[in-house]
Design an enzyme around this catalytic site. Structure first.
Site, PDB file in Angstrom:
ATOM      1  NE  ARG A  37      -4.287  -1.359   0.161  1.00  0.00           N
ATOM      2  CZ  ARG A  37      -4.406  -2.421  -0.653  1.00  0.00           C
ATOM      3  NH1 ARG A  37      -3.467  -2.708  -1.518  1.00  0.00           N
ATOM      4  NH2 ARG A  37      -5.490  -3.180  -0.607  1.00  0.00           N
ATOM      5  CG  HIS A  97      -3.485  -0.623  -6.795  1.00  0.00           C
ATOM      6  ND1 HIS A  97      -3.887  -0.003  -5.627  1.00  0.00           N
ATOM      7  CD2 HIS A  97      -3.513  -1.953  -6.521  1.00  0.00           C
ATOM      8  CE1 HIS A  97      -4.144  -0.923  -4.705  1.00  0.00           C
ATOM      9  NE2 HIS A  97      -3.927  -2.117  -5.233  1.00  0.00           N
TER      10      HIS A  97
HETATM   11  P1  NAP Z   1      -1.857 -11.449   4.989  1.00  0.00           P
HETATM   12  O1  NAP Z   1      -2.056 -12.869   4.563  1.00  0.00           O
HETATM   13  O2  NAP Z   1      -2.728 -10.877   6.033  1.00  0.00           O
HETATM   14  O3  NAP Z   1      -0.314 -11.341   5.436  1.00  0.00           O
HETATM   15  C1  NAP Z   1       0.172 -10.238   6.130  1.00  0.00           C
HETATM   16  C2  NAP Z   1       1.581 -10.543   6.631  1.00  0.00           C
HETATM   17  O4  NAP Z   1       2.125  -9.347   7.233  1.00  0.00           O
HETATM   18  C3  NAP Z   1       1.605 -11.620   7.730  1.00  0.00           C
HETATM   19  O5  NAP Z   1       2.742 -12.423   7.571  1.00  0.00           O
HETATM   20  C4  NAP Z   1       1.702 -10.792   9.014  1.00  0.00           C
HETATM   21  O6  NAP Z   1       2.349 -11.428  10.088  1.00  0.00           O
HETATM   22  C5  NAP Z   1       2.564  -9.638   8.543  1.00  0.00           C
HETATM   23  N1  NAP Z   1       2.413  -8.481   9.434  1.00  0.00           N
HETATM   24  C6  NAP Z   1       1.282  -7.823   9.783  1.00  0.00           C
HETATM   25  N2  NAP Z   1       1.544  -6.825  10.639  1.00  0.00           N
HETATM   26  C7  NAP Z   1       2.880  -6.840  10.837  1.00  0.00           C
HETATM   27  C8  NAP Z   1       3.766  -6.075  11.632  1.00  0.00           C
HETATM   28  N3  NAP Z   1       3.328  -5.066  12.398  1.00  0.00           N
HETATM   29  N4  NAP Z   1       5.080  -6.385  11.596  1.00  0.00           N
HETATM   30  C9  NAP Z   1       5.547  -7.420  10.845  1.00  0.00           C
HETATM   31  N5  NAP Z   1       4.752  -8.181  10.079  1.00  0.00           N
HETATM   32  C10 NAP Z   1       3.440  -7.899  10.067  1.00  0.00           C
HETATM   33  O7  NAP Z   1      -1.960 -10.470   3.720  1.00  0.00           O
HETATM   34  P2  NAP Z   1      -1.781 -10.843   2.162  1.00  0.00           P
HETATM   35  O8  NAP Z   1      -2.991 -11.507   1.638  1.00  0.00           O
HETATM   36  O9  NAP Z   1      -0.473 -11.528   2.006  1.00  0.00           O
HETATM   37  O10 NAP Z   1      -1.725  -9.375   1.525  1.00  0.00           O
HETATM   38  C11 NAP Z   1      -0.755  -8.425   1.927  1.00  0.00           C
HETATM   39  C12 NAP Z   1      -1.092  -7.049   1.372  1.00  0.00           C
HETATM   40  O11 NAP Z   1      -0.801  -6.975  -0.017  1.00  0.00           O
HETATM   41  C13 NAP Z   1      -2.558  -6.656   1.437  1.00  0.00           C
HETATM   42  O12 NAP Z   1      -2.912  -6.181   2.712  1.00  0.00           O
HETATM   43  C14 NAP Z   1      -2.650  -5.575   0.382  1.00  0.00           C
HETATM   44  O13 NAP Z   1      -2.430  -4.310   0.968  1.00  0.00           O
HETATM   45  C15 NAP Z   1      -1.516  -5.875  -0.575  1.00  0.00           C
HETATM   46  N6  NAP Z   1      -1.973  -6.240  -1.928  1.00  0.00           N
HETATM   47  C16 NAP Z   1      -1.636  -5.442  -2.984  1.00  0.00           C
HETATM   48  C17 NAP Z   1      -2.022  -5.787  -4.258  1.00  0.00           C
HETATM   49  C18 NAP Z   1      -1.622  -4.965  -5.457  1.00  0.00           C
HETATM   50  O14 NAP Z   1      -2.118  -5.182  -6.554  1.00  0.00           O
HETATM   51  N7  NAP Z   1      -0.721  -4.021  -5.341  1.00  0.00           N
HETATM   52  C19 NAP Z   1      -2.766  -6.950  -4.484  1.00  0.00           C
HETATM   53  C20 NAP Z   1      -3.096  -7.740  -3.397  1.00  0.00           C
HETATM   54  C21 NAP Z   1      -2.693  -7.383  -2.120  1.00  0.00           C
HETATM   55  P3  NAP Z   1       1.706 -12.771  10.756  1.00  0.00           P
HETATM   56  O15 NAP Z   1       1.963 -13.847   9.752  1.00  0.00           O
HETATM   57  O16 NAP Z   1       2.493 -12.956  11.998  1.00  0.00           O
HETATM   58  O17 NAP Z   1       0.257 -12.492  10.983  1.00  0.00           O
HETATM   59  C1  GLV Z   2      -5.245  -5.101  -3.978  1.00  0.00           C
HETATM   60  O1  GLV Z   2      -4.622  -4.123  -3.760  1.00  0.00           O
HETATM   61  C2  GLV Z   2      -5.717  -5.994  -2.956  1.00  0.00           C
HETATM   62  O2  GLV Z   2      -5.608  -5.666  -1.773  1.00  0.00           O
HETATM   63  O3  GLV Z   2      -6.216  -7.062  -3.323  1.00  0.00           O
END
Ligand code: NAP
Ligand code: GLV
Length: 311
Positions: free
Chosen positions: A226, A274
């Site tokens: 983000r 994005h």
């Molecule tokens: P997720 O499964 O919730 O994984 C989040 C990870 O971050 C987990 O490993 C978590 O630790 C860690 N984390 C959270 N808070 C933290 C902190 N304070 N310090 C250190 N580590 C921390 O999320 P996801 O599905 O992988 O997605 C991640 C992000 O990608 C989304 O929130 C979104 O913003 C972004 N995204 C962007 C796009 C794009 O097109 N640009 C597309 C999809 C997603 P734990 O494992 O210990 O809980």
């Molecule tokens: C895209 O940014 C997502 O959070 O899926």
């Protein structure tokens, strides 16, 4: 009216709602499908599927709302919205296509950087034959959730040395994992830093001068999580004083990125709008319908957000 069917509202101002409406309408579980903005009576709506931003006041039109799902992986758009009630479950998209596409995007950016691809493209314009060398790279992945852990495993298979960082300590084959107590050491290895954290009060502005200073000199940043993670002026300073060699940015504080933003014209910044990983409707709809069935049967929903953690 068939009591079993659930009325839904779709609100997605950035994405086309059409494939979502078409996909959901094929299901026996779904009743009326409303698309915001609408004048229709939303009293019977029980499920809200939303990609940002949700117009203020929409929630109050749905007194029988039982469930909200983000149409993406991120839920920061919901966590920071004061109209979202604290007493109904919120879910998000965890999907193999989303992970695959994110991993592929990051690998593209990583190897473009490693192989100096932008320099080769520029050289070609002037018919310059210049052999640029390349080195093996150590990659640091911040966030080892659905997306970060998928990426980390693929990078190991591609032969990169991989370091991972998460809130709770993880164990992933071939990946050196760290939690907050090891943040400094994690950063000291990251010749390429990939951000895949969710935005929470703990992670907002995490990509700042202090973190950049902890990276090896000449490190490269890939921010695909983000815009709110990044202190833009700290990045520009780090690029200008050559502490960082470049950045690939897919997400921004303000989207679309305003014309006046200096990142647009920075020679060391590559920008995409994005699109790193965009939810595949047909695949995500299967998950939504699975959860809808669970809602009807009073079973626990999949991929719920922990409101106390904020992700
Ligand atoms: P997720 O499964 O919730 O994984 C989040 C990870 O971050 C987990 O490993 C978590 O630790 C860690 N984390 C959270 N808070 C933290 C902190 N304070 N310090 C250190 N580590 C921390 O999320 P996801 O599905 O992988 O997605 C991640 C992000 O990608 C989304 O929130 C979104 O913003 C972004 N995204 C962007 C796009 C794009 O097109 N640009 C597309 C999809 C997603 P734990 O494992 O210990 O809980
Ligand atoms: C895209 O940014 C997502 O959070 O899926």
């Amino acid at each position: 009216v068939d009591k079993q069917k659930v009325d839904v509202l779709i609100s997605s101002s950035v994405w086309d709602p059409k494939p979502w409406v078409e996909g959901l309408s094929k299901s026996e579980l779904v009743g009326e499908i409303h698309v915001w903005p609408t004048q229709a009576d939303l009293t019977n709506v029980e499920a809200l599927f939303v990609w940002k931003p949700l117009e203020s006041g929409v929630i109050s039109l749905m007194p029988n709302l039982k469930w909200i799902s983000s149409l993406g992986a991120g839920v920061d758009h919901l966590m920071t919205d004061p109209q979202i009630p604290a007493n109904i479950p919120i879910t998000r998209i965890v999907d193999p296509f989303l992970a695959r596409d994110m991993t592929n995007y990051v690998i593209m950016g990583l190897i473009m950087h490693q192989r100096s691809m932008l320099s080769h493209l520029n050289n070609q314009k002037s018919k310059i034959w210049k052999r640029l060398t390349y080195n093996p790279l150590k990659v640091g992945v911040m966030g080892l959730g659905a997306l970060g852990s998928h990426l980390a495993k693929k990078l190991v298979n591609l032969g990169f040395e991989v370091f991972g960082y998460s809130r709770t300590l993880k164990s992933i084959d071939g990946v050196s994992c760290f939690d907050e107590s090891g943040q400094k050491e994690f950063l000291s290895h990251a010749e390429v830093l990939v951000n895949l954290l969710p935005v929470t009060p703990q992670t907002i502005n995490i990509l700042n001068e202090q973190v950049f200073r902890s990276l090896p000199e000449g490190a490269y940043l890939i921010n695909v999580a983000r815009g709110n993670h990044l202190v833009e002026k700290d990045l520009i300073n780090a690029l200008n004083n050559r502490w960082l060699s470049g950045a690939l940015l897919d997400v921004f504080w303000e989207e679309p990125l305003p014309q006046s933003n200096p990142l647009w014209e920075h020679s060391k910044v590559t920008i995409t709008p994005h699109v790193a990983s965009v939810t595949t409707p047909n695949s995500a709809i299967a998950l939504l319908l699975d959860n809808l069935k669970r809602l009807q049967e009073n079973r626990e929903l999949l991929h719920t957000v922990d409101l106390s953690k904020g992700y």
